[in-house]
Design a protein around this motif. Sequence first.
Motif, PDB file in Angstrom:
ATOM      1  N   VAL A 280       0.061  -7.546 -12.275  1.00 22.23           N
ATOM      2  CA  VAL A 280      -1.241  -8.056 -11.946  1.00 22.23           C
ATOM      3  C   VAL A 280      -1.089  -9.156 -11.047  1.00 22.23           C
ATOM      4  O   VAL A 280      -1.698  -9.603  -9.935  1.00 22.23           O
ATOM      5  CB  VAL A 280      -2.189  -8.430 -13.255  1.00 22.23           C
ATOM      6  CG1 VAL A 280      -3.264  -9.189 -12.673  1.00 22.23           C
ATOM      7  CG2 VAL A 280      -2.625  -7.110 -13.802  1.00 22.23           C
ATOM      8  N   LYS A 281      -0.069 -10.074 -11.281  1.00 23.66           N
ATOM      9  CA  LYS A 281       0.246 -11.386 -10.864  1.00 23.66           C
ATOM     10  C   LYS A 281       0.690 -11.242  -9.391  1.00 23.66           C
ATOM     11  O   LYS A 281       0.301 -11.788  -8.630  1.00 23.66           O
ATOM     12  CB  LYS A 281       1.304 -12.062 -11.490  1.00 23.66           C
ATOM     13  CG  LYS A 281       1.778 -13.384 -11.224  1.00 23.66           C
ATOM     14  CD  LYS A 281       2.955 -14.015 -11.846  1.00 23.66           C
ATOM     15  CE  LYS A 281       4.168 -13.401 -11.427  1.00 23.66           C
ATOM     16  NZ  LYS A 281       4.899 -13.857 -10.163  1.00 23.66           N
ATOM     17  N   ASP A 282       1.660 -10.256  -9.311  1.00 27.75           N
ATOM     18  CA  ASP A 282       2.117  -9.928  -7.955  1.00 27.75           C
ATOM     19  C   ASP A 282       1.162  -9.417  -6.852  1.00 27.75           C
ATOM     20  O   ASP A 282       1.152 -10.142  -5.779  1.00 27.75           O
ATOM     21  CB  ASP A 282       3.604  -9.047  -8.015  1.00 27.75           C
ATOM     22  CG  ASP A 282       4.539  -9.331  -8.945  1.00 27.75           C
ATOM     23  OD1 ASP A 282       4.745 -10.678  -8.921  1.00 27.75           O
ATOM     24  OD2 ASP A 282       5.397  -8.711  -9.254  1.00 27.75           O
ATOM     25  N   LYS A 283       0.351  -8.557  -7.399  1.00 25.43           N
ATOM     26  CA  LYS A 283      -0.575  -7.668  -6.524  1.00 25.43           C
ATOM     27  C   LYS A 283      -1.598  -8.805  -6.122  1.00 25.43           C
ATOM     28  O   LYS A 283      -2.018  -8.856  -4.936  1.00 25.43           O
ATOM     29  CB  LYS A 283      -1.258  -6.266  -7.067  1.00 25.43           C
ATOM     30  CG  LYS A 283      -0.388  -5.465  -7.507  1.00 25.43           C
ATOM     31  CD  LYS A 283       0.038  -4.868  -6.074  1.00 25.43           C
ATOM     32  CE  LYS A 283       0.989  -3.569  -6.245  1.00 25.43           C
ATOM     33  NZ  LYS A 283       1.598  -3.164  -5.059  1.00 25.43           N
ATOM     34  N   ALA A 284      -2.015  -9.865  -7.050  1.00 25.31           N
ATOM     35  CA  ALA A 284      -3.091 -10.838  -6.545  1.00 25.31           C
ATOM     36  C   ALA A 284      -2.383 -11.663  -5.607  1.00 25.31           C
ATOM     37  O   ALA A 284      -3.091 -11.977  -4.520  1.00 25.31           O
ATOM     38  CB  ALA A 284      -3.303 -11.341  -8.141  1.00 25.31           C
ATOM     39  N   GLN A 285      -1.179 -12.282  -5.962  1.00 27.84           N
ATOM     40  CA  GLN A 285      -0.224 -13.123  -4.933  1.00 27.84           C
ATOM     41  C   GLN A 285      -0.438 -12.478  -3.575  1.00 27.84           C
ATOM     42  O   GLN A 285      -0.643 -13.155  -2.609  1.00 27.84           O
ATOM     43  CB  GLN A 285       0.807 -13.554  -5.359  1.00 27.84           C
ATOM     44  CG  GLN A 285       0.605 -14.549  -6.722  1.00 27.84           C
ATOM     45  CD  GLN A 285       2.102 -15.034  -7.153  1.00 27.84           C
ATOM     46  OE1 GLN A 285       2.885 -14.235  -7.329  1.00 27.84           O
ATOM     47  NE2 GLN A 285       2.015 -16.294  -7.680  1.00 27.84           N
ATOM     48  N   GLU A 286       0.000 -11.132  -3.379  1.00 26.36           N
ATOM     49  CA  GLU A 286       0.018 -10.404  -2.134  1.00 26.36           C
ATOM     50  C   GLU A 286      -1.088 -10.282  -1.443  1.00 26.36           C
ATOM     51  O   GLU A 286      -1.190 -10.105  -0.275  1.00 26.36           O
ATOM     52  CB  GLU A 286       0.398  -8.733  -2.478  1.00 26.36           C
ATOM     53  CG  GLU A 286       2.054  -8.909  -2.895  1.00 26.36           C
ATOM     54  CD  GLU A 286       2.543  -7.628  -3.078  1.00 26.36           C
ATOM     55  OE1 GLU A 286       1.802  -6.375  -3.067  1.00 26.36           O
ATOM     56  OE2 GLU A 286       3.286  -7.114  -4.010  1.00 26.36           O
ATOM     57  N   ASN A 287      -2.313 -10.572  -2.216  1.00 21.23           N
ATOM     58  CA  ASN A 287      -3.564 -10.322  -1.354  1.00 21.23           C
ATOM     59  C   ASN A 287      -4.322 -11.886  -1.395  1.00 21.23           C
ATOM     60  O   ASN A 287      -5.485 -11.981  -1.295  1.00 21.23           O
ATOM     61  CB  ASN A 287      -4.610  -9.311  -2.197  1.00 21.23           C
ATOM     62  CG  ASN A 287      -4.223  -8.098  -2.255  1.00 21.23           C
ATOM     63  OD1 ASN A 287      -4.625  -7.312  -0.926  1.00 21.23           O
ATOM     64  ND2 ASN A 287      -3.608  -7.536  -2.808  1.00 21.23           N
ATOM     65  N   GLY A 288      -3.298 -12.809  -1.292  1.00 20.07           N
ATOM     66  CA  GLY A 288      -3.927 -14.199  -1.063  1.00 20.07           C
ATOM     67  C   GLY A 288      -4.693 -14.889  -2.188  1.00 20.07           C
ATOM     68  O   GLY A 288      -5.372 -15.990  -2.191  1.00 20.07           O
ATOM     69  N   VAL A 289      -4.471 -14.417  -3.547  1.00 18.68           N
ATOM     70  CA  VAL A 289      -5.247 -14.839  -4.739  1.00 18.68           C
ATOM     71  C   VAL A 289      -4.179 -15.833  -5.369  1.00 18.68           C
ATOM     72  O   VAL A 289      -2.979 -15.318  -5.806  1.00 18.68           O
ATOM     73  CB  VAL A 289      -5.571 -13.892  -5.763  1.00 18.68           C
ATOM     74  CG1 VAL A 289      -6.488 -14.449  -6.771  1.00 18.68           C
ATOM     75  CG2 VAL A 289      -6.855 -12.796  -4.926  1.00 18.68           C
ATOM     76  N   SER A 290      -4.474 -17.056  -5.766  1.00 20.19           N
ATOM     77  CA  SER A 290      -3.493 -17.950  -6.392  1.00 20.19           C
ATOM     78  C   SER A 290      -3.752 -17.784  -8.042  1.00 20.19           C
ATOM     79  O   SER A 290      -4.985 -17.738  -8.395  1.00 20.19           O
ATOM     80  CB  SER A 290      -3.733 -19.239  -6.000  1.00 20.19           C
ATOM     81  OG  SER A 290      -4.906 -19.767  -6.403  1.00 20.19           O
ATOM     82  N   ILE A 291      -2.699 -17.513  -8.586  1.00 25.96           N
ATOM     83  CA  ILE A 291      -2.638 -17.625 -10.180  1.00 25.96           C
ATOM     84  C   ILE A 291      -2.965 -19.159 -10.726  1.00 25.96           C
ATOM     85  O   ILE A 291      -2.120 -19.915 -10.470  1.00 25.96           O
ATOM     86  CB  ILE A 291      -1.329 -17.125 -10.589  1.00 25.96           C
ATOM     87  CG1 ILE A 291      -0.858 -15.899  -9.888  1.00 25.96           C
ATOM     88  CG2 ILE A 291      -1.233 -16.777 -12.112  1.00 25.96           C
ATOM     89  CD1 ILE A 291      -1.981 -14.861  -9.891  1.00 25.96           C
ATOM     90  N   LYS A 292      -4.172 -19.280 -11.503  1.00 28.94           N
ATOM     91  CA  LYS A 292      -4.479 -20.276 -12.025  1.00 28.94           C
ATOM     92  C   LYS A 292      -3.421 -20.776 -13.028  1.00 28.94           C
ATOM     93  O   LYS A 292      -3.237 -22.082 -13.428  1.00 28.94           O
ATOM     94  CB  LYS A 292      -5.974 -20.421 -12.343  1.00 28.94           C
ATOM     95  CG  LYS A 292      -6.936 -20.036 -11.293  1.00 28.94           C
ATOM     96  CD  LYS A 292      -6.829 -21.130 -10.173  1.00 28.94           C
ATOM     97  CE  LYS A 292      -7.904 -20.520  -9.206  1.00 28.94           C
ATOM     98  NZ  LYS A 292      -7.684 -20.616  -7.913  1.00 28.94           N
TER      99      LYS A 292
END
Length: 117
Positions: free
Chosen positions: A55-67
């Motif tokens: 979940v973390k990796d796919k979010a970051q790949e799509n430009g979403v920062s992990i809060k």
Amino acid sequence: MESKQLVYLAAKSADDKKAQDIIVLNMEGISLIADYFIICHGNSEKQVQAIAEEVKDKAQENGVSIKRLEGKDESRWILVDLGGVIVHVFHKDERSYYNLEKLWGDAPQLDIAEKLM
């Protein structure tokens, strides 16, 4: 990325790692901390870690920062905060104990079945 798109991305990522019983609660108007909660579980600590990591990796790949990412060391309940979407990845035993679905029972569920196929 809009919250609903992020929900589908995160749910698909969890599903790719064989997360069990994925549900999405629409928290808009119910909670101030997120628009959506995704709740799922794995059958072992390693699977719980793998789901959260995906979940973390796919979010970051799509430009979403992990809060925030909490609970990774114990891998019994990992919380991945993506801003408008919070992903709760439980070990199967912890999920039934905390029972977030019941706690937030007044939140409508978002049907994501078609998005996971």
